[in-house]
Design a protein around this motif. Structure first.
Motif, PDB file in Angstrom:
ATOM      1  N   PRO A 145       3.404  40.053 -54.997  1.00 34.82           N
ATOM      2  CA  PRO A 145       4.747  39.509 -55.168  1.00 34.82           C
ATOM      3  C   PRO A 145       5.774  40.228 -54.301  1.00 34.82           C
ATOM      4  O   PRO A 145       5.651  41.427 -54.036  1.00 34.82           O
ATOM      5  CB  PRO A 145       5.035  39.713 -56.659  1.00 34.82           C
ATOM      6  CG  PRO A 145       4.115  40.810 -57.081  1.00 34.82           C
ATOM      7  CD  PRO A 145       2.887  40.662 -56.245  1.00 34.82           C
ATOM      8  N   ALA A 146       6.762  39.489 -53.872  1.00 35.84           N
ATOM      9  CA  ALA A 146       7.831  40.068 -53.068  1.00 35.84           C
ATOM     10  C   ALA A 146       8.679  41.004 -53.915  1.00 35.84           C
ATOM     11  O   ALA A 146       8.989  40.689 -55.067  1.00 35.84           O
ATOM     12  CB  ALA A 146       8.710  38.961 -52.497  1.00 35.84           C
ATOM     13  N   PRO A 147       9.055  42.165 -53.364  1.00 37.99           N
ATOM     14  CA  PRO A 147       9.966  43.040 -54.120  1.00 37.99           C
ATOM     15  C   PRO A 147      11.316  42.365 -54.288  1.00 37.99           C
ATOM     16  O   PRO A 147      11.830  41.747 -53.347  1.00 37.99           O
ATOM     17  CB  PRO A 147      10.056  44.289 -53.252  1.00 37.99           C
ATOM     18  CG  PRO A 147       9.718  43.829 -51.872  1.00 37.99           C
ATOM     19  CD  PRO A 147       8.733  42.711 -52.039  1.00 37.99           C
ATOM     20  N   ARG A 148      11.881  42.471 -55.460  1.00 36.46           N
ATOM     21  CA  ARG A 148      13.173  41.838 -55.719  1.00 36.46           C
ATOM     22  C   ARG A 148      14.320  42.835 -55.619  1.00 36.46           C
ATOM     23  O   ARG A 148      15.448  42.463 -55.280  1.00 36.46           O
ATOM     24  CB  ARG A 148      13.166  41.166 -57.103  1.00 36.46           C
ATOM     25  CG  ARG A 148      12.077  40.096 -57.244  1.00 36.46           C
ATOM     26  CD  ARG A 148      12.231  39.316 -58.535  1.00 36.46           C
ATOM     27  NE  ARG A 148      13.476  38.551 -58.566  1.00 36.46           N
ATOM     28  CZ  ARG A 148      13.651  37.384 -57.955  1.00 36.46           C
ATOM     29  NH1 ARG A 148      12.668  36.827 -57.264  1.00 36.46           N
ATOM     30  NH2 ARG A 148      14.799  36.759 -58.032  1.00 36.46           N
ATOM     31  N   VAL A 149      14.045  44.086 -55.949  1.00 34.65           N
ATOM     32  CA  VAL A 149      15.056  45.144 -55.894  1.00 34.65           C
ATOM     33  C   VAL A 149      14.413  46.348 -55.218  1.00 34.65           C
ATOM     34  O   VAL A 149      13.178  46.460 -55.157  1.00 34.65           O
ATOM     35  CB  VAL A 149      15.562  45.526 -57.304  1.00 34.65           C
ATOM     36  CG1 VAL A 149      16.287  44.361 -57.954  1.00 34.65           C
ATOM     37  CG2 VAL A 149      14.419  46.011 -58.177  1.00 34.65           C
ATOM     38  N   PRO A 150      15.214  47.281 -54.696  1.00 37.00           N
ATOM     39  CA  PRO A 150      14.651  48.444 -54.005  1.00 37.00           C
ATOM     40  C   PRO A 150      13.613  49.206 -54.814  1.00 37.00           C
ATOM     41  O   PRO A 150      12.637  49.702 -54.254  1.00 37.00           O
ATOM     42  CB  PRO A 150      15.880  49.308 -53.728  1.00 37.00           C
ATOM     43  CG  PRO A 150      17.002  48.326 -53.619  1.00 37.00           C
ATOM     44  CD  PRO A 150      16.693  47.250 -54.613  1.00 37.00           C
ATOM     45  N   LEU A 187       4.607  47.889 -39.100  1.00 38.32           N
ATOM     46  CA  LEU A 187       3.663  47.060 -38.356  1.00 38.32           C
ATOM     47  C   LEU A 187       3.484  45.675 -38.960  1.00 38.32           C
ATOM     48  O   LEU A 187       2.758  44.854 -38.409  1.00 38.32           O
ATOM     49  CB  LEU A 187       2.303  47.761 -38.294  1.00 38.32           C
ATOM     50  CG  LEU A 187       2.252  49.034 -37.446  1.00 38.32           C
ATOM     51  CD1 LEU A 187       1.020  49.851 -37.792  1.00 38.32           C
ATOM     52  CD2 LEU A 187       2.271  48.679 -35.966  1.00 38.32           C
ATOM     53  N   GLY A 188       4.107  45.423 -40.104  1.00 37.87           N
ATOM     54  CA  GLY A 188       3.952  44.131 -40.751  1.00 37.87           C
ATOM     55  C   GLY A 188       2.634  43.969 -41.476  1.00 37.87           C
ATOM     56  O   GLY A 188       2.285  42.862 -41.882  1.00 37.87           O
ATOM     57  N   VAL A 189       1.898  45.067 -41.661  1.00 36.02           N
ATOM     58  CA  VAL A 189       0.674  45.005 -42.461  1.00 36.02           C
ATOM     59  C   VAL A 189       1.042  44.635 -43.899  1.00 36.02           C
ATOM     60  O   VAL A 189       0.290  43.963 -44.602  1.00 36.02           O
ATOM     61  CB  VAL A 189      -0.084  46.343 -42.403  1.00 36.02           C
ATOM     62  CG1 VAL A 189      -1.331  46.310 -43.288  1.00 36.02           C
ATOM     63  CG2 VAL A 189      -0.462  46.672 -40.961  1.00 36.02           C
ATOM     64  N   VAL A 190       2.217  45.080 -44.314  1.00 28.27           N
ATOM     65  CA  VAL A 190       2.836  44.622 -45.557  1.00 28.27           C
ATOM     66  C   VAL A 190       4.230  44.124 -45.217  1.00 28.27           C
ATOM     67  O   VAL A 190       4.836  44.569 -44.247  1.00 28.27           O
ATOM     68  CB  VAL A 190       2.911  45.735 -46.626  1.00 28.27           C
ATOM     69  CG1 VAL A 190       1.528  46.163 -47.068  1.00 28.27           C
ATOM     70  CG2 VAL A 190       3.694  46.940 -46.115  1.00 28.27           C
ATOM     71  N   ASP A 191       4.726  43.197 -45.983  1.00 30.91           N
ATOM     72  CA  ASP A 191       6.084  42.673 -45.804  1.00 30.91           C
ATOM     73  C   ASP A 191       6.896  43.085 -47.024  1.00 30.91           C
ATOM     74  O   ASP A 191       6.787  42.472 -48.076  1.00 30.91           O
ATOM     75  CB  ASP A 191       6.059  41.154 -45.655  1.00 30.91           C
ATOM     76  CG  ASP A 191       7.450  40.564 -45.405  1.00 30.91           C
ATOM     77  OD1 ASP A 191       8.441  41.333 -45.416  1.00 30.91           O
ATOM     78  OD2 ASP A 191       7.542  39.347 -45.213  1.00 30.91           O
ATOM     79  N   ASP A 192       7.690  44.148 -46.863  1.00 29.68           N
ATOM     80  CA  ASP A 192       8.479  44.651 -47.980  1.00 29.68           C
ATOM     81  C   ASP A 192       9.948  44.282 -47.874  1.00 29.68           C
ATOM     82  O   ASP A 192      10.792  44.895 -48.540  1.00 29.68           O
ATOM     83  CB  ASP A 192       8.322  46.173 -48.117  1.00 29.68           C
ATOM     84  CG  ASP A 192       7.100  46.555 -48.939  1.00 29.68           C
ATOM     85  OD1 ASP A 192       6.584  45.683 -49.658  1.00 29.68           O
ATOM     86  OD2 ASP A 192       6.673  47.721 -48.874  1.00 29.68           O
ATOM     87  N   HIS A 193      10.285  43.296 -47.048  1.00 32.21           N
ATOM     88  CA  HIS A 193      11.643  42.753 -47.129  1.00 32.21           C
ATOM     89  C   HIS A 193      11.821  42.201 -48.545  1.00 32.21           C
ATOM     90  O   HIS A 193      10.895  41.589 -49.110  1.00 32.21           O
ATOM     91  CB  HIS A 193      11.831  41.616 -46.121  1.00 32.21           C
ATOM     92  CG  HIS A 193      11.985  42.093 -44.708  1.00 32.21           C
ATOM     93  ND1 HIS A 193      13.129  42.720 -44.262  1.00 32.21           N
ATOM     94  CD2 HIS A 193      11.138  42.029 -43.648  1.00 32.21           C
ATOM     95  CE1 HIS A 193      12.998  43.021 -42.972  1.00 32.21           C
ATOM     96  NE2 HIS A 193      11.789  42.626 -42.578  1.00 32.21           N
TER      97      HIS A 193
END
Length: 204
Positions: A145-150, A187-193
């Motif tokens: 799941p995408a992070p929603r908060v820091p 490197l974009g191996v993970v997307d933590d935006h």
């Protein structure tokens, strides 16, 4: 983790008559904004490109990322454009030259680690699987799941622990689990935006 703590979403800018852009980090510094918008979290492959990010993350250890980002072009000049074959040939005279270069972070252990990493990159290319493939083989399973908060963004993960161990076995230094995870993010191996960030999913 992100280079700086992600900013909170910005309210509408009443004076400008439009909503202020939301970024996880970097807003207010053009260099940082460009890095956030066009690089961080976007997939990067190729041994030389991956080597560059690992070296820069190693130099960042104990410092702010913006410090390294501002010196990036000086690093590229000092390390032959991060060509592993060129850097692998650096000897003691080159190390001393780099330690006298005010454009980069002058730390002997980190400079020597960059040279060791270049040699490790060449060995991996000769024996397989290659640095880029090694790093990408530690990508987490899809569907995270995408992070929603820091606070949702981890400092390290089981995958980064495993990657750090693999890189150390290969001959890299300054690649603990936290540094390895920062490289995975870069490197974009993970997307933590964050989920609300327009840059999330960029280039995928």
């Amino acid at each position: 983790m992100p280079p700086t703590a992600p900013a909170a979403p910005q309210p509408p800018d009443e004076h400008a008559g439009r909503a202020s852009p939301f970024r996880c980090f970097g807003t207010g510094d053009p260099l940082y904004e460009r890095y956030h918008d066009t690089e961080w979290g976007r997939p990067v492959r190729g041994d030389a490109a991956v080597y560059e990010r690992l070296v820069l993350e190693g130099f960042q250890s104990g410092l702010s990322w913006i410090t390294v980002l501002r010196k990036r072009e000086a690093f590229r000049a000092a390390f032959a454009g991060f060509d592993p074959a060129a850097v692998a040939g650096y000897g003691e005279q080159d190390v001393e030259r780099l330690l006298a270069d005010a454009g980069i972070v002058r730390n002997r252990a980190k400079v020597e680690a960059a040279v060791a990493g270049a040699r490790a990159t060449l060995r991996l290319a000769e024996t397989g699987p290659g640095l880029s493939e090694l790093v990408w083989s530690h990508a987490p399973a899809p569907g995270r799941p995408a992070p929603r908060v820091p606070a949702d963004v981890p400092a390290s993960t089981p995958e980064s622990v495993a990657l750090a161990a693999a890189l150390k076995r290969a001959g890299f230094r300054f690649v603990g689990p936290t540094t390895a995870y920062a490289a995975m993010q870069a490197l974009g191996v993970v997307d933590d935006h964050l989920a609300a960030c327009p840059a999330r999913g960029g280039g995928r």
